[in-house]
Design a protein around this motif. Structure first.
Motif, short mmCIF file in Angstrom:
data_model
loop_
_atom_site.label_atom_id
_atom_site.label_comp_id
_atom_site.label_asym_id
_atom_site.label_seq_id
_atom_site.Cartn_x
_atom_site.Cartn_y
_atom_site.Cartn_z
N UNK A 1 0.69 -1.05 -0.03
CA UNK A 1 -0.03 0.03 0.09
C UNK A 1 0.82 1.18 0.05
N UNK A 2 2.04 1.17 0.35
CA UNK A 2 2.83 2.14 0.59
C UNK A 2 3.94 2.53 -0.64
N UNK A 3 4.18 1.16 -1.02
CA UNK A 3 5.56 0.94 -2.10
C UNK A 3 5.18 0.36 -3.36
N UNK A 4 6.33 0.80 -4.23
CA UNK A 4 6.28 0.02 -5.55
C UNK A 4 7.66 -0.34 -5.57
N UNK A 5 8.05 -1.57 -5.79
CA UNK A 5 9.46 -2.11 -6.37
C UNK A 5 9.55 -2.66 -7.65
N UNK B 1 11.43 1.89 -16.70
CA UNK B 1 11.19 0.92 -15.61
C UNK B 1 9.86 -0.02 -16.18
N UNK B 2 9.57 -0.93 -15.24
CA UNK B 2 8.42 -1.88 -15.45
C UNK B 2 7.32 -1.32 -14.64
N UNK B 3 7.31 0.08 -14.11
CA UNK B 3 6.28 0.42 -13.34
C UNK B 3 5.24 1.20 -14.05
N UNK B 4 3.93 0.73 -14.14
CA UNK B 4 3.17 1.37 -15.01
C UNK B 4 2.90 2.67 -14.32
N UNK B 5 2.42 3.77 -15.29
CA UNK B 5 1.83 5.06 -14.91
C UNK B 5 0.72 5.07 -13.72
N UNK B 6 0.10 4.12 -13.97
CA UNK B 6 -1.27 4.39 -13.09
C UNK B 6 -0.96 3.78 -11.60
N UNK B 7 -0.06 2.95 -11.47
CA UNK B 7 0.29 2.57 -10.06
C UNK B 7 1.21 3.79 -9.41
N UNK C 1 17.22 -2.08 -9.63
CA UNK C 1 16.07 -1.97 -8.77
C UNK C 1 15.69 -0.52 -8.77
N UNK C 2 14.27 -0.12 -9.00
CA UNK C 2 13.71 1.22 -8.60
C UNK C 2 12.55 1.05 -7.73
N UNK C 3 12.45 2.08 -6.77
CA UNK C 3 11.61 1.82 -5.75
C UNK C 3 10.87 3.12 -5.45
N UNK C 4 9.57 3.02 -5.38
CA UNK C 4 8.64 4.35 -5.13
C UNK C 4 8.06 4.27 -3.61
N UNK C 5 8.35 5.25 -3.11
CA UNK C 5 7.82 5.13 -1.57
C UNK C 5 6.84 6.41 -1.16
N UNK D 1 -0.12 11.75 -1.80
CA UNK D 1 0.78 12.56 -1.02
C UNK D 1 2.14 12.65 -1.74
N UNK D 2 3.11 13.00 -0.90
CA UNK D 2 4.51 12.95 -1.47
C UNK D 2 5.07 11.52 -1.70
N UNK D 3 5.90 11.61 -2.75
CA UNK D 3 6.52 10.06 -3.12
C UNK D 3 8.10 10.38 -3.12
N UNK D 4 8.80 9.31 -2.88
CA UNK D 4 10.16 9.19 -3.03
C UNK D 4 10.45 8.21 -4.01
N UNK D 5 11.21 8.42 -4.98
CA UNK D 5 11.82 7.49 -6.14
C UNK D 5 13.38 7.21 -5.75
N UNK D 6 13.52 6.17 -5.56
CA UNK D 6 15.16 5.79 -5.49
C UNK D 6 15.58 4.57 -6.47
#
Lengths: 271, 271, 271
Positions: free
Chosen positions: C173-177, C191-197, C261-265, C205-210
């Motif tokens: 619920x808080x992250x995408x990896x 990345x393989x992370x789709x726009x909608x996610x 690896x790419x992570x959205x939090x 709210x705010x997100x951080x991409x690592x």
């Protein structure tokens, strides 16, 4: 023979590693199935609007009347920069409004030219991204224009398309001072000095061409006029004064490039 | 279905950074609007007439009868070198007369072939440069030929087109000695040794292939026959003996290239 | 207007230095003279089936129904790997059976899709090499299909085309990896992370991409949102989360690439 379909040229910095040019073509052919597509160049250096503007100006005149020209070098994609359509001298251009048409607007004197801002988003792909207007905006617009849509349909006329400043030629009775404005893939250094100005000076006697530390004492008639590895000045295929190295890369070897000053001087009084 | 328009292939060293290929296409389509244009290759190394001649010879036979082939690798542009038209086996070639047709003239035995010197300057663009005959001479000529102009219109027949010397294969009953004649973009080293000659030797027993310091003990049936990074010898898509490295660049890793000697030797008496 | 001929796209790792793409086109046009050929990309890194599979999936949907797609990145040429034809959602694919269709098979839910093994060698060029099935097998097959041949003619139906494993997205619920799955010619890291996610997380709210050592504190709306040389995260033209550097090559400068690896939090609770 049936009439061939509308001709659309493509000029981008999208390269050939990715599918960017291919998907634009798919979009165009979906909306205008009988379009004929011609690649002008896709290896413009990334985001180099000035080089693309130079190439566009030096290309369109070789295509038949009625040709449409899609040019997308677009560092401002996703910002407020406009898209535009230009109709001029029987050619139609579809581009971001970022200076790509600078040279064409400066030198083509067609009094009946028209420019339009692309604002009608019903013409775009249904999901329009912020990052790829080549596919989502410009490809559908050029395809619909090719298929017969009136240019007024894209949006209102505009009077002030973006132009960047072009280095001006400085002329005296004895000298020409210009700039290198383009470097081709052979490394040839293309200036903004037109053939006719050089030829006027050269007719009257000997000339010296200076670029950086290099002095060239005459105008060559062919690339083979120099020895292998020799520097030469020549009127090139762009109809400009160019500095080349026979069978070599002048830009690398002379360490010169876009913006370098180039000077032509009459060195004798002539006949 | 209507008959498709005439087919014209293009082979140059003009690259894809500049507009050179694009303007040639504009000129062709202005004069022959229903021409269909197919790119063969535009990244021939600059001024490398030998590689272009090899590619041209290995390409045209895959196109239908009636195809026209425009090939421009032209270090002598602007000098006295001739332009030429060759009609041979149902194909028409338009090129500078600088050896580009060497292989085709050497191996195609059509007794009805004809060669013409391009001299009729009324066919050229009205302002003909000294630096870009691809656009000003060869493009209009191939377009007019495609549109139905008789080849006699370009100029007189000639009997002595330029040919460069081709490395000859040396054969004994036990050995084949040839040269690397082409390096492709994967780094594969293509020789002048035809498949059939290798196969004759290989049928009779084991063979060893030697290139520089590298000895290869058999002919592989596929690139995957070697381990990753392994050297192999194979009959390639040009129907020639080729030395490759699986998933690697053989030219760089083995430090071999055009002109390198390659030798095949029968190493056992056979069955 | 007559109906335009069948549309065939081409995607390979053959580059543009050699004649490989050109001869495939010659073979196609010999067997299907009214085919219209569109290049998708030919500078896929040599033997990089994964990148080609990604591009193929992100391309075909932009072409009209009825388009045929020829894709040849084929390290296993000459081995027992099969060739295949896939009919799916109005598109026809002709490829080696080596995973090139992995993404399309994973995401396209057409229940009426059909896959066939290419086994009928009477369809191939008469001399079929072990090294260039693009020319000898796949080009004639796609041309014959374009000219109206039923896909059943190529060989039996198959149920198990080769698929490689695709990096899976991990969601909480808080992250995408996810992973970087493609690097384009600008150096953009796709990345393989789709726009909608991403948009769901960002809405709240705010997100951080690592990515590696790099932390990016928000999603940009355009490439110009960063300063020159600044790192940014953006939804790209593939409709994926992408890490870019404004006017720079992110892959080189950040030293990241395919597999990273790419992570959205989610970093704040949101409104």
């Amino acid at each position: 023979m049936t009439t061939p379909g509308p001709l659309i040229t493509l000029l981008t910095d999208f390269g050939s590693k990715d599918n960017y040019v291919g998907v634009m073509k798919g979009v165009i052919l979906s909306l205008c199935p009988n379009a004929r597509l011609v690649d002008v160049a896709h290896h413009v250096p990334p985001q180099d609007v000035a080089s693309a503007a130079f190439l566009l100006d030096r290309t369109y005149g070789y295509f038949p009347q009625g040709t449409l020209h899609l040019a997308v070098v677009d560092p401002g994609v996703g910002t407020k920069r406009r898209g535009m359509v230009l109709e001029i001298s029987g050619h139609t251009f579809v581009t971001p409004d970022n200076g790509l048409l600078t040279h064409i607007l400066a030198t083509n004197g067609d009094p009946n030219m028209n420019t339009y801002s692309i604002e009608n988003d019903s013409l775009f792909l249904s999901h329009c991204s912020n990052t790829f207007h080549g596919r989502d905006v410009f490809a559908p617009v050029v395809a619909r224009l090719a298929a017969g849509m009136a240019p007024e349909s894209v949006g209102p006329r505009i009077e002030n398309p973006v132009r960047f400043s072009i280095p001006q030629l400085k002329k005296t009775s004895h000298t020409l001072e210009g700039r290198i404005v383009y470097v081709d893939h052979f490394g040839n250094l293309v200036s903004n000095i037109p053939a006719k100005d050089v030829e006027v000076l050269a007719e009257e006697g000997e000339i010296t061409i200076t670029l950086g530390d290099t002095e060239i004492k005459s105008l060559s008639q062919s690339y083979e006029a120099a020895n292998n590895g020799g520097v030469l000045a020549i009127i090139d295929g762009f109809n400009r004064l160019e500095v080349s190295i026979r069978n070599g890369n002048a830009a690398k070897i002379l360490n010169q490039g876009i913006g370098s000053m180039i000077r032509v001087e009459k060195t004798t009084a002539g006949a």
